[in-house]
Motif scaffolding. Structure first.
Motif, PDB file in Angstrom:
ATOM      1  N   GLU A 111       0.832  -1.197   0.000  1.00  0.00           N
ATOM      2  CA  GLU A 111       0.000   0.000   0.000  1.00  0.00           C
ATOM      3  C   GLU A 111       0.869   1.250   0.000  1.00  0.00           C
ATOM      4  OE1 GLU A 111      -3.160   0.242  -0.345  1.00  0.00           O
ATOM      5  OE2 GLU A 111      -3.741  -1.859  -0.088  1.00  0.00           O
ATOM      6  N   SER A 114       0.045   7.056   3.639  1.00  0.00           N
ATOM      7  CA  SER A 114      -0.483   8.415   3.691  1.00  0.00           C
ATOM      8  C   SER A 114       0.502   9.296   4.456  1.00  0.00           C
ATOM      9  CB  SER A 114      -1.836   8.426   4.397  1.00  0.00           C
ATOM     10  OG  SER A 114      -1.668   8.104   5.775  1.00  0.00           O
ATOM     11  N   THR A 116      -0.058  10.959   7.143  1.00  0.00           N
ATOM     12  CA  THR A 116      -0.183  10.682   8.579  1.00  0.00           C
ATOM     13  C   THR A 116       0.567   9.417   8.965  1.00  0.00           C
ATOM     14  OG1 THR A 116      -2.334  11.773   8.706  1.00  0.00           O
ATOM     15  CG2 THR A 116      -1.807  10.188  10.442  1.00  0.00           C
ATOM     16  N   MET A 117       0.394   8.357   8.174  1.00  0.00           N
ATOM     17  CA  MET A 117       1.076   7.103   8.486  1.00  0.00           C
ATOM     18  C   MET A 117       2.587   7.237   8.326  1.00  0.00           C
ATOM     19  SD  MET A 117      -1.451   4.073   7.133  1.00  0.00           S
ATOM     20  CE  MET A 117      -1.816   4.787   5.532  1.00  0.00           C
ATOM     21  N   ALA A 147      -3.400   3.330  12.976  1.00  0.00           N
ATOM     22  CA  ALA A 147      -3.573   4.043  11.702  1.00  0.00           C
ATOM     23  C   ALA A 147      -3.683   3.055  10.541  1.00  0.00           C
ATOM     24  CB  ALA A 147      -2.405   5.005  11.481  1.00  0.00           C
ATOM     25  N   LEU A 148      -2.847   2.025  10.542  1.00  0.00           N
ATOM     26  CA  LEU A 148      -2.906   1.008   9.488  1.00  0.00           C
ATOM     27  C   LEU A 148      -4.226   0.246   9.547  1.00  0.00           C
ATOM     28  CD1 LEU A 148       0.739  -0.401   9.753  1.00  0.00           C
ATOM     29  CD2 LEU A 148      -0.194   0.946   7.858  1.00  0.00           C
ATOM     30  N   THR A 149      -4.687  -0.043  10.763  1.00  0.00           N
ATOM     31  CA  THR A 149      -5.938  -0.787  10.939  1.00  0.00           C
ATOM     32  C   THR A 149      -7.133   0.021  10.450  1.00  0.00           C
ATOM     33  OG1 THR A 149      -5.032  -1.989  12.838  1.00  0.00           O
ATOM     34  CG2 THR A 149      -7.426  -1.919  12.635  1.00  0.00           C
ATOM     35  N   LEU A 150      -7.211   1.288  10.842  1.00  0.00           N
ATOM     36  CA  LEU A 150      -8.337   2.136  10.447  1.00  0.00           C
ATOM     37  C   LEU A 150      -8.352   2.388   8.942  1.00  0.00           C
ATOM     38  CD1 LEU A 150      -8.284   4.737  13.374  1.00  0.00           C
ATOM     39  CD2 LEU A 150      -9.875   2.831  13.043  1.00  0.00           C
ATOM     40  N   SER A 151      -7.178   2.298   8.314  1.00  0.00           N
ATOM     41  CA  SER A 151      -7.097   2.482   6.862  1.00  0.00           C
ATOM     42  C   SER A 151      -7.339   1.185   6.100  1.00  0.00           C
ATOM     43  CB  SER A 151      -5.717   3.045   6.487  1.00  0.00           C
ATOM     44  OG  SER A 151      -5.501   4.299   7.098  1.00  0.00           O
ATOM     45  N   PHE A 153      -5.353  -1.471   6.142  1.00  0.00           N
ATOM     46  CA  PHE A 153      -4.108  -2.038   5.630  1.00  0.00           C
ATOM     47  C   PHE A 153      -3.591  -3.211   6.461  1.00  0.00           C
ATOM     48  CE2 PHE A 153      -2.632   2.292   3.696  1.00  0.00           C
ATOM     49  CZ  PHE A 153      -3.707   2.242   2.827  1.00  0.00           C
TER      50      PHE A 153
END
Length: 266
Positions: A111, A114, A116-117, A147-151, A153
Motif C-alpha cells: 500500500e 499516507s 499521517t502514516m 492508523a494502518l488498521t483504520l485504513s 491495511f
C-alpha cells in the motif's frame, strides 16, 4: 553460545547498490517494510507485487516470498520493522472494534503510505534508533498499528493465529540460533517427550530439522543484509561450524551465495 535478544519491536535497514534476487525468504515475525529508494518486486501465489518509494509492505509471520530488490539511481533502501506477536495480540485486545472491522476486509500486501502514516512511521523508527523508553516505543507502535488498521491495511497482521507447537519451537530457536539444538533438547524445553514433539510437528506439516534450518538461514540472511560481520562469523552465530556448509545451504535456500549477496551491498 550466542543468544539473540528479541525485543517487542525491532528496526533495521536493507541497502543494495545492485539488484538482489532472493527466493524462499521467510518472515519469521510480523514485518512491515517501507521502501525509501528503488523497488521491491515480490512473487506470491502466482501474482506479482511491486512496491516503490513511499510504499509499505505488510507481511504476516510465516509468509514466504520470492523477491527482487531493484535499486534506482540512488540505490535501494528499505526500512524494516518487526513486531512481536505478543504486541499485536495486546493491540487486538485494546482495539477490538477497529480490529473486527479490519478483519472483514481482504488482506493487502502493498500500500501507499499516507502523510499521517508516514509521520507515525518516522516517529516510531526514530524512537527505536534513539533508544527511547520501551513504553514510549510501544505506544508509538500502537499508534502506527491503529492508523494502518483504520485504513484497512493491517488485516494480514491482525488475523488471529493459534499458538502452534511449530511456533513455540521457532521462537526458542530464534532466541539461541547457535545452540546445538536436537529434538530431545527442544522437547525438554517444551516439557514434552521427543516422540510427542515429532508427532505434533508432523501433524502440523512440519519437521524439527526443517524449522531449525529455516530459522538459522533467515537469521543469517538478515545479518548479511544489515551488519558488516564476516560471513564466517555470521555462520557461527547461526549455528554453523563451517562457513562453507553455511554458504552451501544458504545458496540452496535463497538461490545466491552469501558473498554474492554481500557484494550487492558494499
Amino acid at each position: 553460545m550466542s543468544q539473540i535478544q528479541i525485543r517487542q519491536i525491532q528496526q533495521s535497514m536493507i541497502y543494495a547498490k545492485s539488484t538482489q534476487q532472493l527466493r524462499q525468504v521467510s518472515c519469521l515475525q510480523p514485518t512491515l517494510m517501507r521502501i525509501r529508494h528503488g523497488e521491491k518486486h515480490i512473487w506470491l501465489n502466482e501474482q506479482t507485487y511491486i512496491a516503490r518509494a513511499g510504499d509499505i509492505l505488510i507481511a504476516p509471520a510465516g509468509l514466504q516470498l520470492t523477491l527482487t530488490n531493484q535499486p534506482d539511481v540512488h540505490g535501494y533502501a528499505c526500512e524494516v520493522l518487526t513486531i512481536a506477536p505478543g504486541l499485536i495480540e495486546q493491540f487486538r485486545q485494546n482495539h477490538p472494534a477497529a480490529v473486527q472491522t479490519a478483519l472483514q476486509q481482504a488482506p493487502r500486501l502493498c500500500e501507499k503510505l499516507s502523510a499521517t502514516m508516514a509521520l507515525l512511521w518516522d516517529e516510531l523508527f526514530n524512537a527505536i534508533a534513539n533508544n527511547e523508553p520501551v513504553e514510549l516505543i510501544e505506544h508509538r507502535a500502537a499508534g502506527l498499528l491503529l492508523a494502518l488498521t483504520l485504513s484497512g491495511f493491517a488485516t494480514a497482521l491482525l488475523s488471529h493465529r493459534d499458538d502452534t507447537v511449530a511456533q513455540r519451537v521457532q521462537m526458542l530457536i530464534m532466541l539461541e540460533p547457535a545452540r546445538e539444538w536436537t529434538v530431545e533438547l527442544m522437547a525438554k524445553q517444551l516439557n514434552l517427550g521427543a516422540s510427542t514433539l515429532r508427532r505434533q510437528l508432523q501433524q502440523e506439516g512440519q519437521s524439527f530439522r526443517e524449522i531449525l534450518e529455516r530459522i538459522r538461514l533467515n537469521i543469517g540472511l538478515g545479518l548479511i543484509q544489515t551488519s558488516k560481520h564476516a560471513i564466517g562469523q555470521i555462520a557461527q552465530q547461526c549455528g554453523y561450524q563451517s562457513a562453507s556448509r553455511f554458504s552451501a545451504r544458504f545458496q540452496l535456500q535463497f538461490g545466491i551465495k552469501p558473498l554474492q549477496l554481500r557484494a550487492t551491498i558494499n
